[in-house]
Design an enzyme around this catalytic site. Sequence first.
Site, PDB file in Angstrom:
ATOM      1  N   CYS A 160     -15.621  53.423 -54.304  1.00 49.39           N
ATOM      2  CA  CYS A 160     -16.205  52.120 -54.583  1.00 49.39           C
ATOM      3  C   CYS A 160     -15.822  51.124 -53.486  1.00 49.39           C
ATOM      4  CB  CYS A 160     -15.754  51.520 -55.911  1.00 49.39           C
ATOM      5  SG  CYS A 160     -16.085  52.547 -57.318  1.00 49.39           S
ATOM      6  N   ARG A 211     -18.408  54.293 -49.250  1.00 53.90           N
ATOM      7  CA  ARG A 211     -17.390  54.493 -50.281  1.00 53.90           C
ATOM      8  C   ARG A 211     -17.991  54.874 -51.630  1.00 53.90           C
ATOM      9  NH1 ARG A 211     -12.613  52.154 -48.510  1.00 53.90           N
ATOM     10  NH2 ARG A 211     -11.794  52.223 -50.618  1.00 53.90           N
ATOM     11  N   TRP A 257     -18.920  54.372 -56.848  1.00 48.88           N
ATOM     12  CA  TRP A 257     -18.864  55.827 -56.935  1.00 48.88           C
ATOM     13  C   TRP A 257     -18.353  56.106 -58.334  1.00 48.88           C
ATOM     14  CZ3 TRP A 257     -15.386  59.851 -57.713  1.00 48.88           C
ATOM     15  CH2 TRP A 257     -15.838  61.126 -57.331  1.00 48.88           C
ATOM     16  N   ASN A 271     -12.158  48.786 -58.162  1.00 48.77           N
ATOM     17  CA  ASN A 271     -12.168  50.077 -57.474  1.00 48.77           C
ATOM     18  C   ASN A 271     -10.958  50.842 -57.954  1.00 48.77           C
ATOM     19  OD1 ASN A 271     -12.249  52.216 -55.682  1.00 48.77           O
ATOM     20  ND2 ASN A 271     -11.423  51.043 -53.962  1.00 48.77           N
ATOM     21  N   GLY A 272     -11.158  52.056 -58.490  1.00 45.65           N
ATOM     22  CA  GLY A 272     -10.024  52.849 -58.940  1.00 45.65           C
ATOM     23  C   GLY A 272     -10.253  53.382 -60.339  1.00 45.65           C
ATOM     24  N   GLU A 324     -14.888  74.782 -41.534  1.00 45.57           N
ATOM     25  CA  GLU A 324     -15.407  73.423 -41.324  1.00 45.57           C
ATOM     26  C   GLU A 324     -16.937  73.468 -41.175  1.00 45.57           C
ATOM     27  OE1 GLU A 324     -14.734  70.498 -41.651  1.00 45.57           O
ATOM     28  OE2 GLU A 324     -15.833  69.285 -40.216  1.00 45.57           O
ATOM     29  N   LYS A 379     -19.521  71.473 -43.681  1.00 46.63           N
ATOM     30  CA  LYS A 379     -20.520  70.509 -43.202  1.00 46.63           C
ATOM     31  C   LYS A 379     -21.900  70.874 -43.756  1.00 46.63           C
ATOM     32  CE  LYS A 379     -18.433  67.473 -41.401  1.00 46.63           C
ATOM     33  NZ  LYS A 379     -17.176  67.785 -41.810  1.00 46.63           N
ATOM     34  N   GLU A 418     -22.078  70.152 -47.616  1.00 46.55           N
ATOM     35  CA  GLU A 418     -22.111  68.751 -48.039  1.00 46.55           C
ATOM     36  C   GLU A 418     -23.363  68.019 -47.576  1.00 46.55           C
ATOM     37  OE1 GLU A 418     -19.092  66.066 -46.527  1.00 46.55           O
ATOM     38  OE2 GLU A 418     -18.772  67.347 -44.798  1.00 46.55           O
ATOM     39  N   HIS A 425     -13.675  93.174 -46.773  1.00 53.62           N
ATOM     40  CA  HIS A 425     -13.009  93.071 -48.079  1.00 53.62           C
ATOM     41  C   HIS A 425     -13.872  92.351 -49.100  1.00 53.62           C
ATOM     42  CE1 HIS A 425      -9.463  94.729 -46.201  1.00 53.62           C
ATOM     43  NE2 HIS A 425      -9.684  93.882 -45.182  1.00 53.62           N
ATOM     44  N   LYS A 441     -16.815  58.495 -48.907  1.00 53.59           N
ATOM     45  CA  LYS A 441     -15.966  58.769 -47.750  1.00 53.59           C
ATOM     46  C   LYS A 441     -14.483  58.663 -48.060  1.00 53.59           C
ATOM     47  CE  LYS A 441     -15.724  58.540 -42.902  1.00 53.59           C
ATOM     48  NZ  LYS A 441     -15.922  59.994 -42.777  1.00 53.59           N
TER      49      LYS A 441
HETATM   50  C1  F6R Z   1     -15.930  66.199 -45.048  1.00 49.85           C
HETATM   51  C2  F6R Z   1     -15.059  65.068 -45.237  1.00 49.85           C
HETATM   52  C3  F6R Z   1     -14.005  65.167 -46.278  1.00 49.85           C
HETATM   53  C4  F6R Z   1     -12.723  64.445 -45.811  1.00 49.85           C
HETATM   54  C5  F6R Z   1     -11.689  64.438 -46.953  1.00 49.85           C
HETATM   55  C6  F6R Z   1     -10.372  63.837 -46.516  1.00 49.85           C
HETATM   56  O1  F6R Z   1     -16.869  65.970 -44.033  1.00 49.85           O
HETATM   57  O2  F6R Z   1     -15.205  64.052 -44.612  1.00 49.85           O
HETATM   58  O3  F6R Z   1     -13.750  66.489 -46.609  1.00 49.85           O
HETATM   59  O4  F6R Z   1     -12.232  65.101 -44.692  1.00 49.85           O
HETATM   60  O5  F6R Z   1     -12.194  63.723 -48.036  1.00 49.85           O
HETATM   61  O6  F6R Z   1     -10.542  62.521 -46.086  1.00 49.85           O
HETATM   62  P1  F6R Z   1      -9.417  61.783 -45.239  1.00 49.85           P
HETATM   63  O7  F6R Z   1      -9.347  62.457 -43.927  1.00 49.85           O
HETATM   64  O8  F6R Z   1      -9.894  60.370 -45.153  1.00 49.85           O
HETATM   65  O9  F6R Z   1      -8.135  61.912 -46.008  1.00 49.85           O
END
Ligand code: F6R
Length: 626
Positions: A2, A28, A75, A99-100, A499, A503, A506, A522, A621
Amino acid sequence: MCGIVGYLGGTKDPKEVIINGLKKLEYRGYDSAGVAIWNGKNFQRIRAAGKLKELEKQTTDLSFQGVVGIGHTRWATHGAPSERNAHPHQSGDITLVHNGIIENYLEIKEFLKSQEVYPSSDTDSELVAHLIRLQLQKTPHFLQAVREVRPLLKGAFALLVVCDRFPDEMIALKEGPPLVVGLGTNENFVASDVQALLSHTQRFVFLEDQEMAHLKGTHIDFYNSEGQKQTPVVQTLNWSPDLVEKQGFPHFMLKEIHEQPRAVAAAIEPHIHLETLSVKLKNVNFSHQTPRLHSTDKTDQTTEELFHDIERVFIVACGTSFYAAQVAKYYIEQIAKLPVETDIASEFRYRHPVVPPKSLFLVISQSGETADTLAALRLAKQLGATTMSLCNVKNSSIDREAHGHLYMNSGPEIGVASTKAFVSSLAVLNLFALALAKAKGVLSQSQEQEHVQALLSAPSQMEVVLAYDKYFNEAAHRLKLFKGFLFMGRGVSYPIAMEGALKLKELAYLHAEGYASGEMKHGPLALIDERIVVVMIAPQDEVYEKSISNLEEARARGGKVWLLTNGEASPFKTTTEAFLHLPKAHWAITPLLSVVPLQLLAYHLACALDHDVDQPRNLAKSVTVE
Ligand code: F6R
């Protein structure tokens, strides 16, 4: 999660300030949005389910008589994404954004029921508005009422509260999620993140947990956790507002992918001495609370002395930052010869971990606010570890609480999917491994120089790999027809495979898995048929031949293989579905190069599928709740 914005003061249109601020905070959360702005009689509330543009549609023709207001982009945690559950929440003359998570919401709900107060939404946030209204019946002071409610709340919360009876006041309080006060001239701002305020001010006060700010007219009083007035620490940031604009790119993510060479150069620059090609970590600034490891009586240990005494390294993070941690395990074990344990923060914090004496505990977090990573850091401190953080956002909670500090230096990352912060982390983690190795006396000068030279070449090599942008733009329409994706790699390429899969999941919402190539037999081999794309990441390193054998196994079972390598092209040009050539590089630099095509693949696939790249569904994010 949020985002919160508040404005009180001057001559600006509060609607503009708040909605433009929320645009910068939409990363957010984007389940719903709302504002409440003083209209001369009360705080008029407008809310809309869905992204901010829905709220914008509803507010376009509205104008307000006041210069104070609050806004929120959500969010969802408690209560489905809907207008009814959108913030701001109101109770009588109280209006707030939150927020929280309020963990004791059931208890509060029961109490409110006993007072015959029944909430109109499913949120935990609305309950706080009711508590403040009830408290304001007992005291005539707005600040006092909010202060008395605070101990009744358990959980993590950043709150911004206004009241119809006190239309030139606003109260901000922080207990967990971030909140920053922006100082203007005859006007002031509050937000979850400085990005929302950069076009108005560069002067900020970052609230600490349990601190409050009471904005009244153009004046602000700051209170510490004991409720005493305190002089704020004002920080001036020199971030240009341009940094949080798209600058001609269709999405922040694509802009950030293209910024990666610059981000890597900025990440390594402070720590490298160019004439001698040597490494010295700058501004780690271990605090005085750092547990002393050195055997002498010295009270101030240098970073080098401290590193010298370290016997084990823990690296803990979430998501993409966790994959950076996994790459770092290969770096540190091979270069500094120290044992490394990596863990996902949400696992570490609940698995009763054993952290032996002389452990260095590093957390990695772009935002510096990830709730699980912060909790893991606090636990490690309780267990007596010497802690360090690698963050992008300076002064974030994790940065402030760690003993020592490293920075990604990437500039603001707005796209929800992390890209430039990941490669910057890898660049800094190279230097971290070298610094540990030097302190341990296991690195020769020529090894150091060779590695530093390789790192200095990384930005220009990344420029070369960015040319795949055009390629994936075209290939995406073909690739989107496949059933699933299997990313495979060995050694440092194994976390890169994971990774790549993350990507794709998501952004494109497609089934994707990242696997260690050696694990193929395996289980995962059963997945392979002609509808599966196998992305093999196989730079020419000590496990190259083994990776190529895995590639042949996948091909023999009908898999469509896309090979990323800096090895010889000729054997594979005709036998693979696609051959993506990478520049020749030091083994530790290859992850910075091989991840770029994977980011571009996910980006273009998501665009081809018409997905919102910068705001993938269900994600946010900054994950400030666990
Ligand atoms: C994926 C992504 C998330 C963040 C994760 C940790 O693209 O961005 O998986 O890497 O939420 O976020 P931080 O690095 O801000 O702790």
